[in-house]
Structure formats: structure tokens, C-alpha cells
Design a protein around this motif. Structure first.
Motif, PDB file in Angstrom:
ATOM      1  N   THR A  42      24.860  10.267 -29.530  1.00  0.00           N
ATOM      2  CA  THR A  42      25.754  11.386 -29.795  1.00  0.00           C
ATOM      3  C   THR A  42      25.047  12.382 -30.698  1.00  0.00           C
ATOM      4  O   THR A  42      24.630  12.031 -31.801  1.00  0.00           O
ATOM      5  CB  THR A  42      27.047  10.906 -30.481  1.00  0.00           C
ATOM      6  OG1 THR A  42      27.681   9.934 -29.660  1.00  0.00           O
ATOM      7  CG2 THR A  42      28.002  12.080 -30.704  1.00  0.00           C
ATOM      8  N   ASN A  63      32.468  18.466 -32.272  1.00  0.00           N
ATOM      9  CA  ASN A  63      33.504  18.782 -31.304  1.00  0.00           C
ATOM     10  C   ASN A  63      34.572  17.697 -31.255  1.00  0.00           C
ATOM     11  O   ASN A  63      35.780  17.990 -31.228  1.00  0.00           O
ATOM     12  CB  ASN A  63      32.903  18.975 -29.908  1.00  0.00           C
ATOM     13  CG  ASN A  63      32.226  20.314 -29.739  1.00  0.00           C
ATOM     14  OD1 ASN A  63      32.556  21.278 -30.432  1.00  0.00           O
ATOM     15  ND2 ASN A  63      31.265  20.393 -28.830  1.00  0.00           N
ATOM     16  N   GLU A 114      28.209  17.294 -30.350  1.00  0.00           N
ATOM     17  CA  GLU A 114      29.227  16.430 -29.754  1.00  0.00           C
ATOM     18  C   GLU A 114      30.108  15.787 -30.816  1.00  0.00           C
ATOM     19  O   GLU A 114      31.326  15.674 -30.652  1.00  0.00           O
ATOM     20  CB  GLU A 114      28.552  15.353 -28.906  1.00  0.00           C
ATOM     21  CG  GLU A 114      27.862  15.894 -27.651  1.00  0.00           C
ATOM     22  CD  GLU A 114      27.028  14.829 -26.963  1.00  0.00           C
ATOM     23  OE1 GLU A 114      26.693  13.822 -27.642  1.00  0.00           O
ATOM     24  OE2 GLU A 114      26.714  14.994 -25.774  1.00  0.00           O
TER      25      GLU A 114
END
Length: 248
Positions: free
Chosen positions: A185, A192, A189
Motif C-alpha cells: 500500500t 485515500n 492509497e
């Protein structure tokens, strides 16, 4: 026919404290503090642990020397504070020496922030040994700039301490966040996903957090770090130079 004499192989660079410290920094950066052992360091340097002990007495001294080697570059020649226009992270040592106190503090703080980001183990070392030279270097230079700002003596310790705690706290947390990322990750990401979770919180219990969810999604860590630093610097200078007249 005469036998050609084989030329001796070129000697390796002699072992020195500097080489040991540089190798330790490389090992710390790649594998972390837990992997820093004299056996691992000896393998990296192609020598024996005993040769290393000739230059360094133990792991604590080695960690302090490694931290000091990185931090020393952040605090070199930052005591002179005349005017300049450069305040970016790429400010050179010469530019820093010609900076205003506020600009010099920003340059020093961002340098330490970036150093902790590049070498996450430094944050732990600085917090662990407040009486050792690496942390004292930073505190000393912050204090000198605070003096140049004209902060009265009784408030100088508090001002320098507030700046130091902010730099170490935010820098260390940023490094911890980076280390805590799932290997699959990336930062975007993660932000978000976190921002989406914030936006879905109970509006009665978390009205503020929901309202700033989009700012979390788009924020830049270094920009936010400098913005927070400027809030502290503004508070320090405003407190020493109040705009409102002193009541009789």
C-alpha cells in the motif's frame, strides 16, 4: 625465460572510525537498529569485530556517532543570520549562514525532518539520548537563532524547547507512519482509505474530523510540517513584539 613477478594486489582502504560509522549508517538504513551488530558490521567491512572495537567501544557509542554524523551536516555554519531570500529545503550551507533567524530555523528544522525521513532510526536516537551531542547540536543552534530574534532570556528555553519538541515529534511520527505502511500500500492509497473512513464517521461525534477529511487526502507532509513550524515561530515573535499597547 625469466619468471614475471606477480604484482601485489591493491590494499583495501585502512579501517577507520569514519569508515565504521559510514558502514553503520548504511546498515541502519537498510535493516534497522536491530540488525546493527558488530558481527554484521564486521562482515560488511570485511574485518573482525575486534578491529571495530579498537575504534568504537560499543553499540551505544556507534549509534551516537552515526546519528551525530548525519545531524552535523544539518547544523554546520548556521549561526550567522543576515538577510537572504532563500527558504527552500535546498538551501545551501552558505545560504543558511546568510539567513534571517526565522529562515535559518526553517532550514535547520526541515533538514532534521528530511534526515529523520531518510534515516528513520535517527528520531529514536535523538529522543533516547537528550544529553548527547547530536540532540545538543540541534538545540544549541535553535537557541542561538532564538537569541538573535530578541527573545528575552527567561523565555528562550521555552521557545527553543517548543521548536525542538515539534521538530522531533512531527519528524518521528512521519517516519513511523512511513515504516507502518503495508508493503503493498503506497502513501496515496493509505491517505485515500483513511480520508474515506473519516468522511464516514458519525457527524455528531466527529464533525471537525469529517470536515477536514479531504485535506488529509491531499496534504503534503513537508508542507504541513513547515506550516506548523511557522505557527510556532509566529507565536514566538508575536509574544515578544505585541501589537497591542501595554495597558497602564
Amino acid at each position: 625465460m625469466a619468471t614475471r613477478t606477480r604484482r601485489p594486489e591493491r590494499r583495501e582502504e585502512p579501517l577507520s572510525r569514519q569508515r565504521i560509522v559510514e558502514a553503520a549508517i548504511g546498515l541502519l538504513d537498510t535493516a534497522g537498529e536491530g540488525a546493527l551488530t558488530f558481527r554484521a558490521l564486521a562482515e560488511r567491512l570485511a574485518t573482525g569485530p575486534g578491529a571495530i572495537y579498537w575504534h568504537v567501544t560499543g553499540k551505544d557509542e556507534l549509534l551516537n556517532a552515526a546519528t551525530d554524523a548525519v545531524i552535523a551536516t544539518m547544523t554546520a555554519d548556521t549561526t550567522s543570520t543576515t538577510s537572504t531570500t532563500s527558504t527552500t529545503s535546498t538551501t545551501s550551507t552558505t545560504d543558511t549562514a546568510a539567513a534571517t533567524p526565522q529562515e535559518a530555523i526553517r532550514t535547520l528544522a526541515l533538514g532534521v525532518f528530511d534526515a529523520i525521513d531518510a534515516h528513520p532510526w535517527i528520531g529514536t536516537q535523538l529522543a533516547r539520548a537528550p544529553s548527547q551531542s547530536p540532540l545538543l547540536r540541534v538545540f544549541e543552534h535553535l537557541g542561538r537563532h532564538i537569541q538573535t530574534l530578541g527573545v528575552p532570556h527567561p523565555a528562550q528555553f521555552t521557545a527553543a524547547s517548543a521548536l525542538l519538541n515539534y521538530i522531533l515529534g512531527v519528524g518521528g511520527q512521519n517516519a513511523a507512519n512511513a515504516r507502518g505502511h503495508h508493503p503493498h500500500t503506497n502513501r496515496t492509497e493509505l491517505l485515500n482509505a483513511t480520508a474515506t473512513a473519516w468522511a464516514e464517521l458519525d457527524p455528531d461525534e466527529y464533525p471537525f474530523t469529517r470536515n477536514v477529511a479531504d485535506q488529509l487526502r491531499d496534504h503534503d507532509d513537508r508542507t504541513e510540517f513547515l506550516a506548523g513550524l511557522d505557527l510556532i515561530l509566529t507565536g514566538i515573535t508575536t509574544r515578544q513584539n505585541p501589537t497591542d499597547p501595554t495597558p497602564p
